[in-house]
Enzyme design. Structure first.
Site, PDB file in Angstrom:
ATOM      1  NE  ARG A  88      -4.295  -0.007   2.407  1.00 51.02           N
ATOM      2  CZ  ARG A  88      -5.289  -0.903   2.447  1.00 51.02           C
ATOM      3  NH1 ARG A  88      -5.051  -2.170   2.417  1.00 51.02           N
ATOM      4  NH2 ARG A  88      -6.521  -0.489   2.501  1.00 51.02           N
ATOM      5  NE  ARG A 127     -16.892  -3.625   3.357  1.00 50.95           N
ATOM      6  CZ  ARG A 127     -15.684  -3.215   3.059  1.00 50.95           C
ATOM      7  NH1 ARG A 127     -14.999  -3.806   2.110  1.00 50.95           N
ATOM      8  NH2 ARG A 127     -15.172  -2.192   3.684  1.00 50.95           N
ATOM      9  NE  ARG A 161     -13.519  -3.318   6.915  1.00 48.38           N
ATOM     10  CZ  ARG A 161     -12.775  -3.215   5.823  1.00 48.38           C
ATOM     11  NH1 ARG A 161     -12.817  -4.176   4.912  1.00 48.38           N
ATOM     12  NH2 ARG A 161     -12.011  -2.173   5.632  1.00 48.38           N
ATOM     13  NE  ARG A 172     -11.493   2.001   4.687  1.00 48.99           N
ATOM     14  CZ  ARG A 172     -12.628   1.299   4.660  1.00 48.99           C
ATOM     15  NH1 ARG A 172     -13.638   1.621   5.466  1.00 48.99           N
ATOM     16  NH2 ARG A 172     -12.752   0.289   3.834  1.00 48.99           N
TER      17      ARG A 172
END
Ligand code: AP5
Ligand code: MG
Length: 214
Positions: A88, A127, A161, A172
């Site tokens: 990343r 999600r 999450r 993010r």
């Protein structure tokens, strides 16, 4: 076959990794999943990572490089692995290159899931996953075949999450553009770069990936 899937939060790295892993008999290695497990277990790594993850920031390079280095030595990785969410940063990419070299392994392909950022917020806030086996679902795009029952293990417990809220998603995304997007140029220069249309249906994205892998 050893692969990297690149893409911003919600791009479908986890979804596609699961599909590729079962189709090609290789292992999905998600640093995000491993860190969340460490948080849950309360290990020293988990304690250090928790606040960073919940703020949408990256954890230190040494932490994830160490985790990945140990993990790819396990026998189940001999056939190959898909790195989902690693590397990343450019630092992680060069550490990966060095450790693959030392272990006599190669990197076969890097595949970017190209997506529209605005749609990612909707994907992430919808999600959820099975609390027992971790299978991933979405309120609109990927519901279990029988409502409220996991397709894979039959569990009726699901979870969301802690970092899947709009504010953290934007942090993010920022971390992605600041630190991870330069890897596209890096792997293009290394002649490993490919991309697919991550906005297509899940099955269509999978077909595009299979066309690259052959
Ligand atoms: P991580 O767990 O890797 O999170 P992320 O990169 O933000 O990516 P996501 O898991 O949110 O998205 P995804 O691309 O896997 O999408 P998914 O398939 O679920 O990392 C979490 C945190 O850990 C980081 O913020 C950082 O703090 C830390 N971390 C992890 N690795 C690190 C590293 N290497 N270095 C430093 N820190 C690290 O899909 C999303 C949703 O959309 C799902 O509901 C799915 O069903 C749906 N969907 C998928 N594809 C489609 C499609 N084609 N069409 C419609 N819906 C779709
Ligand atoms: Mg993921």
């Amino acid at each position: 076959m050893n692969l990297i899937l690149l893409g911003p939060p919600g791009a479908g790295k986890g979804t596609q990794s699961e599909l590729i892993a079962s189709k090609y008999g290789i292992v999905q290695l998600s640093t995000g999943e491993m860190l969340r497990e460490a948080v849950k277990a309360g290990t020293p790594i988990g304690q250090q990572a928790k606040a960073l993850i919940e703020a949408g920031k990256l954890v230190p390079d040494e932490m994830v490089v160490g985790i990945i280095s140990e993990r790819i030595d396990q026998p189940d990785c001999e056939n190959g692995f898909i790195l989902d969410g690693f590397p990343r940063t450019l630092g992680q990419a060069s550490a990966l290159e060095k450790l693959l070299d030392e272990k006599g392994k190669t990197l076969d392909a890097v595949i970017e899931l190209r997506v529209d950022d605005e749609a990612m917020v909707e994907r992430i806030t919808g999600r959820y996953s099975c609390a027992k086996c971790g299978a991933g679902y979405h309120d609109k795009h990927k519901q279990p075949e029988v409502s409220g029952v996991c397709d894979k293990c039959g569990s009726t417990q699901f979870t969301r999450r802690a970092d899947d809220n709009e504010e953290t998603v934007r942090a993010r995304l920022l971390a992605y553009y600041r630190s991870t997007a330069p890897l596209i140029g890096y792997y293009f220069a290394k002649d490993r770069y490919n991309f697919v249309d991550g906005m297509a249906d899940i099955d269509e994205v999978a077909k595009q990936i299979e066309a690259i892998l052959g």
